[in-house]
Design a protein around this motif. Structure first.
Motif, PDB file in Angstrom:
ATOM      1  N   UNK A 157      31.863  39.704 -11.788  1.00 23.85           N
ATOM      2  CA  UNK A 157      30.644  39.944 -12.431  1.00 23.85           C
ATOM      3  C   UNK A 157      29.610  40.019 -11.122  1.00 23.85           C
ATOM      4  N   UNK A 158      29.649  39.313 -10.008  1.00 22.68           N
ATOM      5  CA  UNK A 158      28.679  39.394  -8.820  1.00 22.68           C
ATOM      6  C   UNK A 158      28.799  40.769  -8.283  1.00 22.68           C
ATOM      7  N   UNK A 159      30.059  41.358  -8.079  1.00 20.28           N
ATOM      8  CA  UNK A 159      30.145  42.589  -7.254  1.00 20.28           C
ATOM      9  C   UNK A 159      29.786  43.763  -8.295  1.00 20.28           C
ATOM     10  N   UNK A 160      29.778  43.612  -9.814  1.00 16.38           N
ATOM     11  CA  UNK A 160      29.694  44.716 -10.778  1.00 16.38           C
ATOM     12  C   UNK A 160      28.486  45.540 -10.473  1.00 16.38           C
ATOM     13  N   UNK A 161      27.393  45.307 -10.109  1.00 14.26           N
ATOM     14  CA  UNK A 161      26.340  46.535  -9.977  1.00 14.26           C
ATOM     15  C   UNK A 161      26.477  47.130  -8.770  1.00 14.26           C
ATOM     16  N   UNK A 162      27.298  46.519  -7.666  1.00  5.73           N
ATOM     17  CA  UNK A 162      27.160  47.117  -6.379  1.00  5.73           C
ATOM     18  C   UNK A 162      28.451  47.628  -5.876  1.00  5.73           C
ATOM     19  N   UNK A 163      29.510  47.422  -6.390  1.00  2.29           N
ATOM     20  CA  UNK A 163      30.854  47.907  -6.036  1.00  2.29           C
ATOM     21  C   UNK A 163      30.852  49.191  -6.856  1.00  2.29           C
ATOM     22  N   UNK A 215      24.940  40.574 -16.426  1.00  2.00           N
ATOM     23  CA  UNK A 215      26.240  40.094 -16.269  1.00  2.00           C
ATOM     24  C   UNK A 215      26.251  39.454 -14.885  1.00  2.00           C
ATOM     25  N   UNK A 216      25.669  40.461 -13.848  1.00  2.00           N
ATOM     26  CA  UNK A 216      25.359  40.077 -12.468  1.00  2.00           C
ATOM     27  C   UNK A 216      24.781  38.627 -12.296  1.00  2.00           C
ATOM     28  N   UNK A 217      23.434  38.287 -13.109  1.00  2.00           N
ATOM     29  CA  UNK A 217      22.964  37.644 -12.859  1.00  2.00           C
ATOM     30  C   UNK A 217      23.456  36.031 -13.336  1.00  2.00           C
ATOM     31  N   UNK A 218      24.122  36.119 -14.732  1.00  2.00           N
ATOM     32  CA  UNK A 218      24.866  35.277 -15.290  1.00  2.00           C
ATOM     33  C   UNK A 218      25.926  34.679 -14.331  1.00  2.00           C
ATOM     34  N   UNK A 219      26.802  35.581 -13.683  1.00  2.70           N
ATOM     35  CA  UNK A 219      27.605  35.135 -12.795  1.00  2.70           C
ATOM     36  C   UNK A 219      27.062  34.541 -11.579  1.00  2.70           C
ATOM     37  N   UNK A 220      26.292  35.240 -10.945  1.00  2.00           N
ATOM     38  CA  UNK A 220      25.589  34.416  -9.936  1.00  2.00           C
ATOM     39  C   UNK A 220      24.931  32.737  -9.987  1.00  2.00           C
ATOM     40  N   UNK A 221      24.046  32.906 -11.041  1.00  2.00           N
ATOM     41  CA  UNK A 221      23.468  31.536 -11.611  1.00  2.00           C
ATOM     42  C   UNK A 221      24.537  30.622 -11.909  1.00  2.00           C
TER      43      UNK A 221
END
Length: 336
Positions: A29-35, A119-125
């Motif tokens: 989820x944290x990699x999702x927008x960047x990978x 999704x990124x924010x939820x995973x990171x938080x």
């Protein structure tokens, strides 16, 4: 009564299972927008965790249930003291879950980009807050003689807990990359392996610093024994071996070794805590322990019998799920 010790170990095992299985979920989820750069790549990445992410949450539910029933005073003090942090975790998990299910329901680029970042924010938080919560369990929080947390949300922010959050992020990123290297499509597998290899050294440095910091905390004095240090050494060595396994393209072993590192890290936290479950920073004598925070022996007896029945069912169901969805993602069968 040995059942108190048994249930302390079982709670540790349940949280360990949660962090291992959700570690790569949150990492993806944290990699999702960047990978991923195209919509097809992003869909393939989400399909790698799509069939199993909700089942992995069962470990969190089971850990919370075990806390509530086996150690009601631990549950009450932790959930009232960490109330805002735990509410944020719940909201982050809801947003993340909705994003995984709703992203593909509309083809609008704006719609999908919005859910990508949620999704990124939820995973990171979620990752940050769990790291901070466990760090504060060891470091100690203001608990008075009546087992009542007398701090506030800001009390949870300190150098040790923030470093723990960074360590959790790096560990989960390596775990997420290793998982994609196995389960992703051809592009995700390549990118996942690259992430796992590049993040493992920063994760190793962060973990070593955090272990040294944790062992030198005043609250850890007298609780860092040979077993705790051995678990920390295993966690560090597992990361080193995982890097070499990734270099040799042994992706299965890479994921297993990252999981061993997360498991050893979690067990070392519980080992240093034992027999305490929450440390009081006001007076060590006011700390919650497995002896003053547990249920009655009758309750623990019933729970033990129930666990003998339910735990094999959960393990069997999850084994079947992972076996069913064991193949890498196929671009022609994207459901997310």
């Amino acid at each position: 009564m040995w059942l108190r010790e048994l249930w302390f170990v079982l709670v540790g095992i349940l949280f360990t299972g949660y962090f291992i299985l959700e570690g790569f979920d949150y990492g993806v989820g944290m990699l999702h927008p960047f990978l991923n750069h195209t919509d097809l790549e992003r869909r393939a990445s989400l399909n790698a965790i799509g069939p199993i992410w909700s089942a992995n949450e069962v470990w969190l539910v089971a850990a919370g249930g075990a806390l509530f029933a086996a150690f009601p005073y631990w549950y009450a003090t932790m959930f009232s003291g960490f109330y805002l942090a735990l509410i944020l975790i719940l909201l982050a998990l809801i947003v993340r879950g909705v994003g995984l299910e709703y992203r593909s329901q509309d083809k609008s680029p704006k719609w999908r980009a919005t859910w990508d970042w949620l999704i990124f924010s939820g995973s990171l938080l979620t990752t940050i807050l769990w790291g901070m919560a466990f760090a504060n369990l060891v470091r100690g929080v203001p608990i008075n003689g009546h087992m009542v947390y007398v701090g506030n949300f800001g009390t949870l922010f300190n150098g040790f807990s923030l470093w723990a959050a960074l360590t959790f992020i790096l560990l989960f990123l390596t775990q997420g990359g290793a998982y994609l290297a196995i389960k992703g499509d051809s592009r995700s597998r390549k990118h996942g392996k690259m992430v796992a290899q590049r993040t493992v050294w920063p994760a190793l440095i962060a973990l070593v610093i955090w272990f040294v910091w944790m062992d030198r905390l005043p609250s850890s004095a007298g609780h860092v024994d040979t077993l705790a240090i051995l678990l920390q050494v295993v966690a560090v060595l597992a990361l080193v071996l995982a890097r070499f396994a990734s270099y040799l393209t042994k992706n299965g072993w890479t994921l297993v070794l990252f999981s061993v590192s997360i498991a050893s890290t979690t067990f070392s936290i519980f080992r240093i805590l034992f027999p305490r479950v929450m440390v009081s920073s006001l007076n060590p004598a006011w700390s919650l322990t497995i002896y003053n925070a547990s249920s009655t022996s009758y309750t623990l007896d019933i729970m033990s019998v129930t666990a003998l029945i339910i735990l094999p069912i959960i393990l069997g169901y999850q084994s079947w799920l992972y076996w069913t969805f064991r193949k890498p993602v196929n671009d022609e069968e994207l459901g997310y």
